[in-house]
Design a protein around this motif. Structure first.
Motif, PDB file in Angstrom:
ATOM      1  N   THR A  73       0.784  -1.237  -0.108  1.00 29.75           N
ATOM      2  CA  THR A  73      -0.065  -0.034   0.096  1.00 29.75           C
ATOM      3  C   THR A  73       0.815   1.382   0.171  1.00 29.75           C
ATOM      4  O   THR A  73       2.079   1.067   0.234  1.00 29.75           O
ATOM      5  CB  THR A  73      -1.049   0.018   1.099  1.00 29.75           C
ATOM      6  N   ILE A  74       0.222   2.325  -0.154  1.00 30.10           N
ATOM      7  CA  ILE A  74       0.865   3.550  -0.200  1.00 30.10           C
ATOM      8  C   ILE A  74       0.356   4.482   1.002  1.00 30.10           C
ATOM      9  O   ILE A  74      -0.594   4.988   1.217  1.00 30.10           O
ATOM     10  CB  ILE A  74       0.724   4.394  -1.553  1.00 30.10           C
ATOM     11  N   PRO A  75       1.454   4.855   1.909  1.00 32.53           N
ATOM     12  CA  PRO A  75       0.833   5.525   3.106  1.00 32.53           C
ATOM     13  C   PRO A  75       0.421   7.057   2.658  1.00 32.53           C
ATOM     14  O   PRO A  75       1.032   7.501   1.666  1.00 32.53           O
ATOM     15  CB  PRO A  75       2.121   5.572   4.060  1.00 32.53           C
ATOM     16  N   ARG A  76      -0.545   7.631   3.504  1.00 29.96           N
ATOM     17  CA  ARG A  76      -0.868   8.749   3.132  1.00 29.96           C
ATOM     18  C   ARG A  76       0.240   9.963   3.158  1.00 29.96           C
ATOM     19  O   ARG A  76       0.292  10.902   2.309  1.00 29.96           O
ATOM     20  CB  ARG A  76      -1.996   9.239   4.143  1.00 29.96           C
ATOM     21  N   ASP A  77       1.062   9.767   3.960  1.00 24.66           N
ATOM     22  CA  ASP A  77       2.288  10.912   4.112  1.00 24.66           C
ATOM     23  C   ASP A  77       3.027  10.761   3.035  1.00 24.66           C
ATOM     24  O   ASP A  77       3.515  11.693   2.627  1.00 24.66           O
ATOM     25  CB  ASP A  77       2.698  10.915   5.734  1.00 24.66           C
ATOM     26  N   VAL A  78       3.465   9.383   2.682  1.00 27.92           N
ATOM     27  CA  VAL A  78       4.277   9.273   1.564  1.00 27.92           C
ATOM     28  C   VAL A  78       3.452   9.893   0.303  1.00 27.92           C
ATOM     29  O   VAL A  78       4.384  10.835  -0.530  1.00 27.92           O
ATOM     30  CB  VAL A  78       4.598   7.782   1.259  1.00 27.92           C
ATOM     31  N   PHE A  79       2.449   9.681  -0.090  1.00 24.33           N
ATOM     32  CA  PHE A  79       1.635  10.086  -1.101  1.00 24.33           C
ATOM     33  C   PHE A  79       1.753  11.700  -1.092  1.00 24.33           C
ATOM     34  O   PHE A  79       1.846  12.149  -2.085  1.00 24.33           O
ATOM     35  CB  PHE A  79       0.267   9.549  -1.197  1.00 24.33           C
ATOM     36  N   ALA A  80       1.374  12.314  -0.070  1.00 25.99           N
ATOM     37  CA  ALA A  80       1.192  13.758   0.045  1.00 25.99           C
ATOM     38  C   ALA A  80       2.379  14.417   0.017  1.00 25.99           C
ATOM     39  O   ALA A  80       2.540  15.579  -0.604  1.00 25.99           O
ATOM     40  CB  ALA A  80       0.632  13.908   1.552  1.00 25.99           C
ATOM     41  N   SER A  81       3.570  13.841   0.344  1.00 23.96           N
ATOM     42  CA  SER A  81       4.973  14.291  -0.010  1.00 23.96           C
ATOM     43  C   SER A  81       5.584  13.998  -1.263  1.00 23.96           C
ATOM     44  O   SER A  81       6.401  14.812  -1.758  1.00 23.96           O
ATOM     45  CB  SER A  81       5.947  14.030   1.299  1.00 23.96           C
ATOM     46  N   GLN A  82       5.098  12.775  -1.667  1.00 18.95           N
ATOM     47  CA  GLN A  82       6.115  12.297  -3.105  1.00 18.95           C
ATOM     48  C   GLN A  82       5.093  12.503  -4.088  1.00 18.95           C
ATOM     49  O   GLN A  82       5.763  12.416  -5.591  1.00 18.95           O
ATOM     50  CB  GLN A  82       6.701  11.051  -2.734  1.00 18.95           C
ATOM     51  N   VAL A  83       4.012  12.483  -4.002  1.00 21.97           N
ATOM     52  CA  VAL A  83       2.898  12.639  -5.240  1.00 21.97           C
ATOM     53  C   VAL A  83       2.349  13.714  -5.717  1.00 21.97           C
ATOM     54  O   VAL A  83       2.224  14.348  -6.817  1.00 21.97           O
ATOM     55  CB  VAL A  83       2.061  11.281  -5.326  1.00 21.97           C
ATOM     56  N   GLU A  84       1.504  14.400  -4.544  1.00 22.32           N
ATOM     57  CA  GLU A  84       0.805  15.364  -4.588  1.00 22.32           C
ATOM     58  C   GLU A  84       1.469  16.719  -5.127  1.00 22.32           C
ATOM     59  O   GLU A  84       0.766  17.520  -5.750  1.00 22.32           O
ATOM     60  CB  GLU A  84       0.087  15.691  -3.224  1.00 22.32           C
ATOM     61  N   PRO A  85       2.886  16.934  -4.744  1.00 23.04           N
ATOM     62  CA  PRO A  85       3.470  18.103  -5.462  1.00 23.04           C
ATOM     63  C   PRO A  85       3.410  18.088  -6.811  1.00 23.04           C
ATOM     64  O   PRO A  85       3.440  19.246  -7.603  1.00 23.04           O
ATOM     65  CB  PRO A  85       4.954  17.830  -4.866  1.00 23.04           C
ATOM     66  N   PHE A  86       3.112  16.941  -7.605  1.00 21.18           N
ATOM     67  CA  PHE A  86       3.239  17.264  -9.183  1.00 21.18           C
ATOM     68  C   PHE A  86       1.806  17.348  -9.668  1.00 21.18           C
ATOM     69  O   PHE A  86       1.836  17.407 -10.783  1.00 21.18           O
ATOM     70  CB  PHE A  86       3.811  15.736  -9.615  1.00 21.18           C
TER      71      PHE A  86
END
Length: 431
Positions: A73-86
């Motif tokens: 799975t993808i943790p929310r904090d990882v998604f927020a810092s590594q994916v959302e900026p793009f």
């Protein structure tokens, strides 16, 4: 639970397909993001050059540890810092528009870096570091460059092949790009002073041609000439309806067949047309001719309105001129000379009088009535051409401008990114 699993992605994909008919490949996107984040983190940790960057290495180890512990799975904090900026850059779709976004203040350095900072790290997300590490240590010094790297390297890999297909489709429909260097207010966070502004051909056509008064006036003139050219067909169709319905009268039904037509040396006088012949001509000739005339008038109007340049409008007009002369060419090519001679010798038909029908035709073919009909036709055509929802030129211009340049007051991308709605709206912009 703060985790985004592959199963949840598939469930949401099925939901969108069932309720909205949208086949969004969320399962593929989840798999791509998960695999790429692990790959980027591993590459940064193992790369000799990047591993010297302690901030990048510390961030990569933390991300890799979280992903491995999350069991697919993808943790929310990882998604927020590594994916959302793009997200913002992926919405722009084309890397050539990054200068427009920076100039319009739609991209912000702090908004790009803050998600990573909130996780306690200093620097850019791993996807940017892995795809653009240079002698500056992957420090963000130019948001236009960050946007370009994101759209060339990050977004196509994170998302499905549909994203790449949409990018290719947009490039095909938007045409050539005209690039201009514009000075802008200095961005204190990056030091940027200039940006490359792009105008796409498809959007420029509407701004400089279709929506300006000279073109609208020329289109009105062409539509007026088209309506006038179709009046001759209208006149002929109405007269034939009057003649054939007049001969359906039983006044001469009892006459012997020999007196229906009187043939002389220099003229042919048709006294009466048999009822069966009138009915067959009405059904097999005049009714189709009437429908074809109305359809030709309408489709010709649509054909003229589809033009987006003076050249196209003139060529469409010439094509329609050829189209409405086809019947004359067929007559000249295929009707035998003897039949042409008979037609030339025929006297005008004189059907029994029908006072009501004659008055109605007289009113329709009156000069004032015809003038008002032509004016109403042209007015309706122009309203349809420019005001019709979705298909009118005004809505088409908004749509093309949004797709090609993510600009305009109705464009979702411009609204979501913020900043000015278009390059033209930026204070101090000079065309």
């Amino acid at each position: 639970d703060g985790l985004w699993s592959y199963k949840e992605a598939l469930g949401l994909q099925k939901y969108y397909r069932s309720w909205y008919g949208q086949d969004i490949q969320l399962g593929t996107i989840h798999r791509n993001i998960h695999q790429l984040l692990i790959q980027y983190a591993t590459d940064i940790i193992n790369s000799g050059m990047i591993s010297a960057n302690r901030n990048a290495t510390r961030q990569a180890r933390a991300v890799l540890r979280s992903l491995l512990a999350a069991n697919g799975t993808i943790p929310r904090d990882v998604f927020a810092s590594q994916v959302e900026p793009f997200y913002d850059m992926c919405l722009i779709m084309q890397d050539t528009l990054c200068g427009n976004a920076v100039y319009r203040q739609a991209l912000d350095l702090n908004r790009f870096l803050d998600p990573v900072r909130r996780q306690g790290f200093d620097g850019a997300p791993l996807a940017f570091v892995a795809n653009d590490y240079d002698d500056k240590g992957a420090r963000v010094t130019n948001m236009e460059h960050v946007c370009e790297v994101s759209l060339r390297e990050v977004c196509p890999k994170f998302l499905s092949n549909d994203f790449v297909a949409v990018q290719a489709s947009i490039r095909q429909h938007c045409g050539q790009a005209e690039v201009t260097t514009m000075r802008m207010r200095v961005d204190n966070s990056t030091g940027e002073q200039t940006a490359l502004i792009v105008d796409y051909e498809a959007a420029q056509v509407f701004r400089s041609t279709v929506l300006v008064l000279p073109y609208m006036s020329f289109l009105t003139l062409i539509l007026l000439l088209w309506a006038i050219s179709m009046l001759e067909e209208l006149h002929a169709v109405l007269i034939w309806w009057r003649v054939l319905t007049g001969f359906l009268s039983p006044r001469l039904d009892g006459l012997p067949p020999v007196e229906y037509v009187i043939c002389g040396e220099d003229a042919i006088d048709i006294q009466q047309v048999p009822r069966w012949h009138c009915l067959s001509t009405l059904l097999l000739n005049l009714l189709p001719r009437t429908l074809i005339g109305l359809a030709t008038t309408w489709m010709g109007m649509v054909f003229l309105m589809s033009a987006t340049s003076y050249g196209d409008l003139i060529m469409n007009s010439l094509a329609l001129t050829f189209l409405i002369t086809i019947d004359e060419m067929v007559y000249a090519a295929f009707v035998p000379s003897q039949r042409k001679e008979w037609i030339d010798k025929c006297k005008p038909l004189n059907p029994p009088r029908n006072a009501r029908f004659d008055r109605a035709i007289g009113c329709i073919l009156n000069e004032l009535t015809l003038f008002l009909m032509v004016c109403a036709f042209v007015l309706c055509a122009m309203l349809i051409a420019y005001k019709k929802p979705i298909y009118g030129n005004e809505d088409r211009a908004d749509l093309i401008t949004c797709i090609c340049e993510f600009a305009g007051p109705k464009c979702f991308t411009a609204w979501a990114l913020g900043g000015y709605e278009s390059v033209l709206a930026v204070p101090g912009y000079e065309e």
